[in-house]
Design a protein around this motif. Structure first.
Motif, mmCIF file in Angstrom:
data_model
loop_
_atom_site.group_PDB
_atom_site.id
_atom_site.type_symbol
_atom_site.label_atom_id
_atom_site.label_comp_id
_atom_site.label_asym_id
_atom_site.label_seq_id
_atom_site.Cartn_x
_atom_site.Cartn_y
_atom_site.Cartn_z
ATOM 1 N N HIS A 78 1.221 5.800 -1.936
ATOM 2 C CA HIS A 78 0.655 6.682 -2.895
ATOM 3 C C HIS A 78 1.886 7.078 -3.460
ATOM 4 O O HIS A 78 2.492 8.003 -2.926
ATOM 5 N N HIS A 106 -4.720 -0.125 6.280
ATOM 6 C CA HIS A 106 -4.698 0.047 7.745
ATOM 7 C C HIS A 106 -5.516 -1.018 8.777
ATOM 8 O O HIS A 106 -4.795 -1.343 9.288
ATOM 9 N N HIS A 160 0.716 -1.171 -0.032
ATOM 10 C CA HIS A 160 -0.019 0.214 -0.008
ATOM 11 C C HIS A 160 0.742 1.263 0.116
ATOM 12 O O HIS A 160 1.544 1.595 0.958
ATOM 13 N N HIS A 167 -9.013 2.589 1.761
ATOM 14 C CA HIS A 167 -8.523 2.667 3.313
ATOM 15 C C HIS A 167 -9.671 2.320 4.220
ATOM 16 O O HIS A 167 -10.863 2.573 3.888
ATOM 17 N N ASP A 214 2.578 3.088 2.689
ATOM 18 C CA ASP A 214 1.787 4.145 2.590
ATOM 19 C C ASP A 214 2.497 5.198 2.056
ATOM 20 O O ASP A 214 3.784 5.009 1.660
HETATM 21 ZN ZN LIG Z 1 -2.913 5.333 1.920
#
Ligand SMILES: [Zn+2]
Length: 456
Positions: free
Chosen positions: A88, A273, A86, A236, A324
């Motif tokens: 971005h 998460h 995960h 998420h 993340d």
């Molecule tokens: Zn994220």
């Protein structure tokens, strides 16, 4: 120093001699990360046409195969590339921007306004390329991404050589690539139509930001489209206590049961998460075989909480590790993540037995591949799988002596110890140097764009 030596003449596969293959990586301590987590102290891997054709003792592989290129990896560990479940990626641009702020202030005062003003295809391309270079150098061969202008991220993944799941972001708010949320379906269609061909190395995906930013109808049409097209659905989930309360007030259910009611939960759904989960929610996620990306460092930095990972492991949930985005970590290093995860849950549970090195290494490799629904091809060194492989030189003071390679992989090695990386049999990192793109050029482009942002 190990070197890739071209072989002058190699018998073809039909003769009596050893079978000719593209690569033989030999004399390494091989850690296949298969279900058994066995290790082969004097091992080798043979690669042909992008796939692993043999894993075993160096002596045996040497008898059966001759590489057009061979690499002697004495004093190296050889294992599958790590999986970042995960991130971005383009948020490398926001590395170190607005540290040490409360989550809401960080999001609303720093990240959202900066994204609205600056996120364009050019930024996504260069930010993702920088992320890919950083990840490959850190031994990450597969990344699961979610952001805007995701076809630009796909171009960067293509150019860098990394393997990727690329999730186009969907929200019921104006986004940098769709100012009119009522026309989000058009944006998604445009993304899917323009997704580049990659021989299977890149997979498109759709990423509903969260149950609190997407309406129930949006979550449902996006999931339905994912089902029709065979795509991974990302979202998420329960990152903060506040959003759990918000969902309960709005819909009368905790987030997991809300998503179950909408028909979102199945084996092709990946939730990031999962910090604020109750026991019954963990059971529900396990029942539907939902994948979970554990993002320990990001959750720590934003003080979101600590996900109940030991309970999720006990329930059999497939858990991968995610860095993340760079704004909340601030690096893309799954080795650092593994070290943190193994220790965080021990201190939180006051139990040194939970999250063993073996369990955590599995989360960074095979379990991560399972969470991405890609374990038929990646996540372990097994015959028939893609040759996504990394080599680590252990002739370093902080890696001496070496009794147990799995202990070192989790507790002592960092991303900068990775020396060689292959993705689908193609060498991407050689002696610590990226071979696919000019890293200095990538950094210069990012610095130039970041400089313009900084002036503002
Ligand atoms: Zn994220």
């Amino acid at each position: 120093m190990c070197a890739a030596l071209p072989r002058a003449s190699v018998p073809d596969g039909n003769s009596q001699g050893p079978q000719a293959v593209d690569w033989v990586l030999t004399n390494a301590w091989v850690i296949p990360c298969d279900h058994l987590l066995s290790t082969i102290p004097q091992g080798a891997v043979a690669i042909d046409d992008g796939n692993i054709v043999a894993v075993g003792a160096a002596k045996d592989i040497g008898r059966r195969f001759q590489g057009r290129r061979e690499m002697d990896l004495t004093d190296h560990l050889l294992l599958p590339g790590l999986i970042n479940a995960h991130t971005h990626a383009a948020m490398t641009f926001f590395r170190g921007l607005g540290d040490d702020l409360p989550l809401n202030q960080w999001l609303h005062d720093v990240i959202f306004p900066t994204e609205a003003r600056w996120v364009r295809p050019e930024l996504v391309y260069w930010g993702t390329l920088l992320a890919a270079v950083e990840m490959l150098a850190n031994g990450i061969t597969t990344v699961c991404d979610g952001y805007f202008f995701e076809e630009s991220a796909a171009r960067a993944a293509l150019d860098s050589g990394i393997r990727a799941v690329l999730g186009q972001g969907v929200l019921d708010f104006p986004t940098p690539d769709q100012p009119d949320p009522m026309r989000m379906r058009d944006r998604v269609a445009e993304f899917l139509e323009s997704f580049p061909a990659s021989n299977g190395r890149l997979r498109p995906s759709l990423f509903c930001h969260a149950p609190y930013t997407c309406r129930p109808e949006t979550l449902q049409w996006v999931k339905e489209l994912c089902r029709q097209r065979g795509l991974l659905f990302q979202t998420h989930l329960s990152e903060t206590a506040g959003e759990v309360k918000e969902i309960q007030e709005r819909y009368g259910d905790r987030p997991v049961f809300f998503l179950e009611r909408l028909g979102i939960l199945d084996a092709a759904t990946l939730c990031a998460h999962g910090v604020w989960l109750e026991r019954t929610e963990i059971e529900c996620l396990a029942k539907h075989q939902v994948g979970l990306a554990h993002t320990a460092e990001s959750n720590m930095k934003l003080a979101s909480g600590i996900a109940p990972v030991p309970a999720m492991l006990a329930a059999g949930i497939k858990i991968g590790l995610g860095t993340d985005g760079c704004a909340s970590n601030n690096n893309l290093d799954v080795f650092a993540e593994m070290d943190m995860v193994a220790k965080l849950h021990k201190v939180f549970d006051k139990d040194p037995v939970v999250c063993s090195a073996r369990q955590v290494l599995h989360m960074g490799t095979l379990q991560g591949a399972r969470a991405l629904c890609w374990d038929d091809a990646i996540g372990s060194l097994e015959v028939g799988k893609q040759a996504d492989i990394i080599a680590i030189d252990v002739r370093r003071p902080h890696l001496t002596p070496l009794y147990d390679p799995i202990s070192h992989l989790v507790y002592a090695i960092s991303g900068s110890d990775v020396r060689h990386v292959w993705v689908g049999g193609r060498q991407i990192l050689g002696d610590g140097r990226i071979l696919t793109v000019n890293v200095a050029d990538v950094m210069a482009e990012v610095r130039e764009l970041a400089g313009r942002m900084g002036e503002r």
